[in-house]
Design an enzyme around this catalytic site. Sequence first.
Site, PDB file in Angstrom:
ATOM      1  CB  ILE A   1      19.659 -10.040 -39.596  1.00 20.15           C
ATOM      2  CG1 ILE A   1      18.857  -9.774 -38.314  1.00 20.15           C
ATOM      3  CG2 ILE A   1      20.037  -8.738 -40.261  1.00 20.15           C
ATOM      4  CD1 ILE A   1      19.613  -8.945 -37.303  1.00 20.15           C
ATOM      5  CB  CYS A   2      19.790 -15.524 -40.684  1.00 22.38           C
ATOM      6  SG  CYS A   2      19.509 -17.258 -40.303  1.00 22.38           S
ATOM      7  CG  LEU A   3      20.647 -12.622 -35.360  1.00 17.80           C
ATOM      8  CD1 LEU A   3      20.430 -11.430 -34.469  1.00 17.80           C
ATOM      9  CD2 LEU A   3      22.081 -13.094 -35.242  1.00 17.80           C
TER      10      LEU A   3
END
Length: 317
Positions: free
Chosen positions: A88-90
């Site tokens: 996931i892109c955080l």
Amino acid sequence: MYCFFLISAVKRLMKEAAELKDPTDHYHAQPLEDNLFEWHFTVRGPPDSDFDGGVYHGRIVLPPEYPMKPPSIILLTANGRFEVGKKICLSISGHHPETWQPSWSIRTALLAIIGFMPTKGEGAIGSLDYTPEERRTLAKKSQDFYCEGCRSFMKEALLPLTSGSASSQAADKEAKELARQISFKAEVNPSRKSVAEPSDLSDFNHLASSPEHQQESTIPTFQDTTTNEVSENQTNSATSSQENNTQPMTNNTSLSPRQRRAQQGRVPVSINYNQGQQPRVNADPVGSNVLILLLVLALAALIFRRIYLSNDYIFEL
């Protein structure tokens, strides 16, 4: 240097493993038995949201340079917010090491996941935008999930939820605060481009200067017109541009005498490219005349020598 980072990472991870050893009613995380740099975590869906009642499981893969470099976060339970099996892109994950802070920890990442679940994905990598009904259905199914990697059953992974308790309210408040502090990096997936307009002027300038936007802006907007109309528009635009380029500057009333003299002394630059391809002609007449004279003298010397040799031959006979 590598050994130094590795030793620091091991010390840091062992300390965090001791702090997160006991599960809470909101989260739990522990490393695998045979790999200190891979953790499995479990988080509870935030209350008063589409994920309320869900228990979600995932992996955290840490680099040897941790905590100087961020971890990678992967969800294993279907949830309708993050893709299963994909990083996931955080701003707190490995997708964006430039925003990572060494003071953050695995606990910070768990609370950030909880806080970001109710937010919108906006086409970011690893994000999903399911309907509220689908997310509620997945939240109920998540309690039956079993992880073969760490042998955890979701119904037993966390403590029973005690709504209204001080610890529960503090965890919810901290998760929301982290969601406001840690920005969600909307790194657009290539399959979902051009779905949103830029939010501010800086984003618009960055989008306009990108090669993708420049290629899109060069596509004609009159594709449905006929070929004759397209040719006519192109011809008119080319003619108008040539007229604008060749139009002299006649407004010299506001120029000073020195500027007018400098402007009059300028030599216009020719744009005739064919002129540069013409052969050069020697413009020096003196050099040409000297060369001709030398050639004539040489020819005369040859003729006189020929006559002299012929006369000498006759005299001997």
